[in-house]
Design a protein around this motif. Structure first.
Motif, PDB file in Angstrom:
ATOM      1  N   UNK A 172       0.883  -1.476  -0.119  1.00 25.93           N
ATOM      2  CA  UNK A 172       0.279  -0.038  -0.180  1.00 25.93           C
ATOM      3  C   UNK A 172       0.749   1.469   0.742  1.00 25.93           C
ATOM      4  N   UNK A 173       1.647   1.120   0.845  1.00 30.08           N
ATOM      5  CA  UNK A 173       2.679   2.629   0.453  1.00 30.08           C
ATOM      6  C   UNK A 173       3.837   2.966  -0.260  1.00 30.08           C
ATOM      7  N   UNK A 174       3.971   1.806  -1.181  1.00 33.25           N
ATOM      8  CA  UNK A 174       4.330   2.014  -2.714  1.00 33.25           C
ATOM      9  C   UNK A 174       3.540   2.468  -3.701  1.00 33.25           C
ATOM     10  N   UNK A 175       2.184   1.937  -2.934  1.00 34.99           N
ATOM     11  CA  UNK A 175       0.834   2.240  -4.320  1.00 34.99           C
ATOM     12  C   UNK A 175       1.348   4.329  -3.833  1.00 34.99           C
ATOM     13  N   UNK A 176       0.558   4.115  -2.990  1.00 38.74           N
ATOM     14  CA  UNK A 176       0.488   5.818  -2.638  1.00 38.74           C
ATOM     15  C   UNK A 176       1.782   6.873  -2.909  1.00 38.74           C
ATOM     16  N   UNK A 177       3.197   6.189  -2.312  1.00 41.21           N
ATOM     17  CA  UNK A 177       3.677   7.069  -2.661  1.00 41.21           C
ATOM     18  C   UNK A 177       4.270   7.158  -4.545  1.00 41.21           C
ATOM     19  N   UNK A 205      -8.468   3.349  -1.613  1.00 40.58           N
ATOM     20  CA  UNK A 205      -9.239   4.302  -1.840  1.00 40.58           C
ATOM     21  C   UNK A 205      -7.785   6.138  -2.063  1.00 40.58           C
ATOM     22  N   UNK A 206      -6.900   5.952  -0.925  1.00 40.50           N
ATOM     23  CA  UNK A 206      -6.101   7.083  -1.377  1.00 40.50           C
ATOM     24  C   UNK A 206      -5.715   7.382  -2.872  1.00 40.50           C
ATOM     25  N   UNK A 251       2.518   9.092   1.069  1.00 36.27           N
ATOM     26  CA  UNK A 251       2.818   8.156   2.084  1.00 36.27           C
ATOM     27  C   UNK A 251       2.470   7.807   3.372  1.00 36.27           C
ATOM     28  N   UNK A 252       3.419   8.986   3.533  1.00 38.40           N
ATOM     29  CA  UNK A 252       3.708   9.622   5.004  1.00 38.40           C
ATOM     30  C   UNK A 252       1.623   9.531   5.740  1.00 38.40           C
ATOM     31  N   UNK A 253       0.941  10.007   5.297  1.00 41.03           N
ATOM     32  CA  UNK A 253      -0.607  10.330   5.419  1.00 41.03           C
ATOM     33  C   UNK A 253      -1.132   8.849   5.566  1.00 41.03           C
ATOM     34  N   UNK A 292      -5.140  -2.551   2.772  1.00 38.70           N
ATOM     35  CA  UNK A 292      -5.726  -2.697   0.856  1.00 38.70           C
ATOM     36  C   UNK A 292      -6.086  -2.000   0.901  1.00 38.70           C
ATOM     37  N   UNK A 293      -7.299  -1.438   1.761  1.00 35.41           N
ATOM     38  CA  UNK A 293      -8.141  -0.465   1.192  1.00 35.41           C
ATOM     39  C   UNK A 293      -8.043   0.789   1.198  1.00 35.41           C
ATOM     40  N   UNK A 294      -7.361   1.117   2.349  1.00 37.13           N
ATOM     41  CA  UNK A 294      -6.569   2.486   2.695  1.00 37.13           C
ATOM     42  C   UNK A 294      -5.998   3.217   1.346  1.00 37.13           C
TER      43      UNK A 294
END
Length: 508
Positions: free
Chosen positions: A260-265, A306-307, A273-275, A301-303
């Protein structure tokens, strides 16, 4: 041809089911050439499918051993119970052949690729609409005399060839035809087109056909598994976030949180990513039983989903990435100096275009009927952009570059408000009913895509969330919400959801 008399010549009946572009005609020509060079009589016919994915083309070949002084009478179509060899260029077509009666246990050799080309009906389902490949394989295995199965498309692609070559090789290796492998190779050599890769694919498939059929069904293409959390981040700037994952979150969820971190960054930036980590941590803090990591897993997963919502900025970014261009070149088999052109179709609505503006300006434009009436018809139309041209590529790169201002546009404001309202419901439910909270997290599956797809998914999501509030306090709230989610994922029209709401005594 009837087989009642032992004096009748030997005949072999072959049915081939292939989709458009899979080289079924080439495969038929090769088999006919193979038989005729051996002195056999061969006749081939075909009946085209209604459309590329509503029905495969059915090719039918009859081969009759040499009959000196006699002309055999041949049929034009395969007859149920009278097919010796069934070749399917896709697993579900093998299943359809069994349904049609073309496969019989005491007679038919089935040669099929295990890969899937999804039907329109499978793609239309909002959730996982992919048919169960394992169940189809079990039916095919039980219905035939001999089975040869492998991902023939991947095998051919590995040799730089096409699936017709690997299917021809599997036929050679199966022993279902009374011709040596050398005769099969001679057919390919006589074709004069792509001989070297076709021979390589043919030989690889022939060797594979001699091996026992693996007992396990094909892997589920929709199954998801996270990559292990790496020890070191790809960049020094990302390392503190990776260290934070290890320090603050349960180990059972590290891999999913890393994904998830890799995806949002990748979607936005390091601050985003920090958010993400902050939101996931806030959900986990409400988990009354964090030891098993289920809440952390679902939140991770789902946050992230959504982000990293789909918007025109994201679409433009993905369509102009170098790795996508390389993937397309690989799929079409382009050589290093070949020029590959791609044409993308866009039909942004007024809402998508205005959503790129700051919320205040977008609201003012929407509040002006005259201005909206003038601009909307000029914007709301289909566009075809050739991304391999300089102008087309720059157009999409400009849109993708709007990412740096994404946080200030109206779409982001709406998405953040929607995300936070959803997470408040989750955090409120978890301490009282953990299972309900987990199902609330999973409900984010309903929101996906952009434009009309996003609007339909959001509508179903809102209905399910209203139902979740009505279910709170009931002992079966969690399972009931899970059933609603599955119903909402069953069809795009929402009929199954409406029926399930009625079953639970809730208003649609």
């Amino acid at each position: 041809m009837s087989r009642l008399s032992p004096l009748q010549p030997k005949s072999i009946n072959i049915a081939i089911l292939a989709l458009g572009g899979q080289g079924g005609g080439v495969l038929v020509d090769w088999i006919v050439d193979l038989a005729e060079h051996a002195g056999w009589t061969a006749q081939a016919t075909s009946v085209a499918g209604v459309a590329q994915r509503t029905g495969a083309t059915i090719y039918y070949i009859e081969l009759v051993e040499p009959t000196a002084g006699h002309e055999p009478v041949l049929a034009l179509m395969p007859v149920p119970g009278d097919v010796d060899i069934l070749i399917a260029a896709e697993l579900m077509e093998a299943g359809r052949a069994v349904e049609r009666g073309f496969v019989t246990p005491e007679r038919t050799t089935v040669i099929t690729s295990s890969h899937r080309t999804y039907a329109v009906q499978e793609k239309m389902v909002p959730g996982n609409g992919v048919a169960d490949s394992g169940a189809v394989l079990d039916v095919v295995r039980g219905a035939c005399r001999q089975l040869v199965i492998e991902d023939m498309q991947a095998l051919a692609a590995a040799q730089g060839s096409v699936i017709s070559a690997s299917l021809f090789g599997a036929l050679a290796g199966s022993g279902a035809l009374p011709f040596p492998v050398a005769d099969f190779e001679a057919v390919v050599e006589r074709s004069g087109v792509g001989v070297k890769p076709s021979l390589a694919a043919m030989r690889a498939a022939a060797d594979l056909a001699k091996q026992p059929v693996p007992p396990n069904p094909p892997a589920d293409p929709m199954a998801t598994a996270p990559r292990p959390l790496p020890q070191r981040a790809a960049s020094a700037a990302l390392q503190p976030l990776l260290d934070r994952v290890r320090a603050e979150f349960p180990k059972a969820a590290w891999d999913w949180i890393g994904e998830g971190l890799a995806r949002v960054v990748d979607y936005q930036d390091l601050a985003y990513g920090s958010e993400y980590l902050g939101r996931v941590a806030k959900v986990i803090a409400q988990d009354p039983d964090p030891a098993d990591g289920r809440v952390a897993h679902e939140a991770a997963r789902w946050v992230a989903v959504a982000m990293s919502y789909d918007d025109v900025i994201r679409v433009a970014d993905l369509k102009t990435r170098a790795e996508r261009a390389e993937r397309i070149r690989g799929e079409v088999g382009a050589a290093g100096d070949d020029v590959v052109g791609t044409e993308e179709y866009f039909h942004p609505r007024w809402e998508e275009i205005v959503s790129l503006l700051p919320a205040g300006l977008a609201d003012r434009l929407d509040a002006s009927p005259r201005l909206k009436g003038f601009l909307a018809p000029r914007m709301d139309r289909g566009r075809r952009i050739q991304t391999h041209t300089l102008i087309g590529h720059l157009q999409l790169r400009f849109v993708a570059g709007l990412r740096r201002w994404r946080r200030g546009n109206r779409r982001h404001a709406h998405e953040v408000a929607h995300l936070e309202a959803w997470l408040r419901e989750v955090e409120r439910a978890l301490p009282q009913d953990r299972l309900l909270g987990i199902e609330l997290l999973r409900c984010r599956r309903l929101v996906k895509g952009y434009s009309d797809t996003h609007a339909r998914g959001s509508s179903r999501f809102d209905k399910v969330m209203r139902a979740a509030r009505a279910l709170q306090g009931r002992p079966d709230a969690g399972p009931a919400l899970g059933a609603l989610l599955q119903a909402a994922l069953r069809d795009a029209e929402g009929r199954a959801l409406a029926q399930q709401l009625n079953t639970l005594g809730l208003a649609a």
